[in-house]
Design a protein around this motif. Structure first.
Motif, PDB file in Angstrom:
ATOM      1  N   PRO A 153       0.813  -1.217   0.000  1.00  0.00           N
ATOM      2  CA  PRO A 153       0.000   0.000   0.000  1.00  0.00           C
ATOM      3  C   PRO A 153       0.845   1.264   0.000  1.00  0.00           C
ATOM      4  CG  PRO A 153      -0.869  -1.604   1.559  1.00  0.00           C
ATOM      5  CD  PRO A 153       0.454  -2.134   1.099  1.00  0.00           C
ATOM      6  N   PHE A 154       0.424   2.238  -0.770  1.00  0.00           N
ATOM      7  CA  PHE A 154       1.043   3.571  -0.849  1.00  0.00           C
ATOM      8  C   PHE A 154       2.493   3.513  -1.339  1.00  0.00           C
ATOM      9  CE2 PHE A 154      -2.005   3.547   2.739  1.00  0.00           C
ATOM     10  CZ  PHE A 154      -2.975   4.347   2.169  1.00  0.00           C
ATOM     11  N   GLY A 155       2.849   2.441  -2.027  1.00  0.00           N
ATOM     12  CA  GLY A 155       4.174   2.345  -2.621  1.00  0.00           C
ATOM     13  C   GLY A 155       5.256   1.831  -1.701  1.00  0.00           C
ATOM     14  N   ALA A 156       4.972   1.666  -0.413  1.00  0.00           N
ATOM     15  CA  ALA A 156       5.962   1.109   0.511  1.00  0.00           C
ATOM     16  C   ALA A 156       5.967  -0.410   0.375  1.00  0.00           C
ATOM     17  CB  ALA A 156       5.642   1.520   1.940  1.00  0.00           C
ATOM     18  N   THR A 157       6.971  -1.050   0.967  1.00  0.00           N
ATOM     19  CA  THR A 157       6.980  -2.509   0.940  1.00  0.00           C
ATOM     20  C   THR A 157       5.769  -3.061   1.681  1.00  0.00           C
ATOM     21  OG1 THR A 157       8.330  -2.558   2.957  1.00  0.00           O
ATOM     22  CG2 THR A 157       9.498  -2.648   0.833  1.00  0.00           C
ATOM     23  N   GLY A 158       5.359  -4.275   1.329  1.00  0.00           N
ATOM     24  CA  GLY A 158       4.275  -4.940   2.025  1.00  0.00           C
ATOM     25  C   GLY A 158       4.825  -5.856   3.106  1.00  0.00           C
ATOM     26  N   ARG A 159       4.101  -5.980   4.198  1.00  0.00           N
ATOM     27  CA  ARG A 159       4.539  -6.806   5.319  1.00  0.00           C
ATOM     28  C   ARG A 159       3.552  -7.948   5.569  1.00  0.00           C
ATOM     29  NH1 ARG A 159       8.071  -4.456   9.104  1.00  0.00           N
ATOM     30  NH2 ARG A 159       9.326  -2.834   8.109  1.00  0.00           N
ATOM     31  N   THR A 160       3.987  -8.933   6.317  1.00  0.00           N
ATOM     32  CA  THR A 160       3.109 -10.041   6.676  1.00  0.00           C
ATOM     33  C   THR A 160       2.066  -9.630   7.708  1.00  0.00           C
ATOM     34  OG1 THR A 160       4.636 -10.777   8.401  1.00  0.00           O
ATOM     35  CG2 THR A 160       4.900 -11.754   6.208  1.00  0.00           C
ATOM     36  N   ALA A 161       2.238  -8.466   8.350  1.00  0.00           N
ATOM     37  CA  ALA A 161       1.268  -7.940   9.310  1.00  0.00           C
ATOM     38  C   ALA A 161       0.853  -6.541   8.871  1.00  0.00           C
ATOM     39  CB  ALA A 161       1.863  -7.893  10.720  1.00  0.00           C
ATOM     40  N   ALA A 162      -0.429  -6.282   8.895  1.00  0.00           N
ATOM     41  CA  ALA A 162      -0.945  -4.973   8.482  1.00  0.00           C
ATOM     42  C   ALA A 162      -0.598  -3.905   9.513  1.00  0.00           C
ATOM     43  CB  ALA A 162      -2.454  -5.047   8.301  1.00  0.00           C
ATOM     44  N   SER A 163      -0.633  -2.626   9.069  1.00  0.00           N
ATOM     45  CA  SER A 163      -0.437  -1.500   9.978  1.00  0.00           C
ATOM     46  C   SER A 163      -1.212  -0.307   9.450  1.00  0.00           C
ATOM     47  CB  SER A 163       1.057  -1.161  10.116  1.00  0.00           C
ATOM     48  OG  SER A 163       1.623  -0.789   8.866  1.00  0.00           O
TER      49      SER A 163
END
Length: 216
Positions: A65-75
């Motif tokens: 989202p928003f061009g940042a890396t994606g993680r296994t946990a949402a924030s």
């Protein structure tokens, strides 16, 4: 990799690439999810520690989202404001998720501080304690949607408590799938903040013990 030697050297530790092999199906892991309060002092193999940290909040896609890396946990707004510290008998390390490595913070054994102050009958036997720290600067300077709530202290709490819980849930699920024990608990927040040399806009939230169950 000899983890004990790597921890004792107090240098950045490049973790193995996440490669879990065969794990239990999700429903089977959920059926086994439980809290474990007694641990063996047997350390985890390097690959298992690498997989555990990646499952917690590692990078699972280069663009999220928003061009940042994606993680296994949402924030919240993909701010990625929760930092995970790994506390061992040989010292404390910060998990650098984008580089998938551990960065040394202190050579002191902080595991006692990772437990609830004054709690009786509990020893810091788990080989690893995960410490969850919120970086408020990442919320107020998010690369994502800068909604007003990200600047409201009370709304911030709802975000970072949930985001820390999502990471802890990932850890619990991975632990269940791999025959590990996990325990999400309170900690000595003030003591840990001092020893980890946190900034004023960083706060210790909770801790989580991880390791092989004592009966195993």
């Amino acid at each position: 990799m000899d983890l004990l030697a790597a921890f004792s050297a107090q240098r950045p530790i490049e973790l193995p690439t996440p490669a879990d092999g065969e794990s239990l199906p999700v429903f089977a892991a959920l059926a086994l999810r439980r809290t474990t309060r007694e641990f063996s002092d047997l350390p985890l193999p390097p690959q298992m520690l690498a997989n555990l940290l990646w499952a917690a909040c590692g990078v699972n896609r280069p663009v999220g989202p928003f061009g940042a890396t994606g993680r296994t946990a949402a924030s919240a707004s993909n701010s990625q404001e929760i930092e995970v510290y790994v506390v061992t008998a040989q010292g404390a390390f910060l998990y650098d998720a984008p580089a998938h490595r551990l960065l040394p913070v202190t050579a002191q054994d902080l595991r006692v501080l990772a437990l609830t102050p004054g709690q009786r009958g509990v020893a810091p036997s788990a080989p690893f304690q995960l410490i969850y720290v919120v970086d408020l600067h990442r919320l107020t300077h998010t690369a994502g949607f800068d909604e007003p709530g990200l600047h409201d202290p009370e709304v911030q709490k709802s975000y970072y408590f949930i985001d820390a819980g999502l990471i802890a849930g990932n850890v619990h699920l991975y632990a269940a799938a791999r025959g590990l024990g996990a325990w999400f608990h309170n900690c000595d927040r003030a003591g840990l903040a001092r020893q980890l040399r946190l900034r004023d806009d960083q706060r210790v939230l909770f801790a989580q013990s991880v390791g092989y169950p004592a009966q195993a």
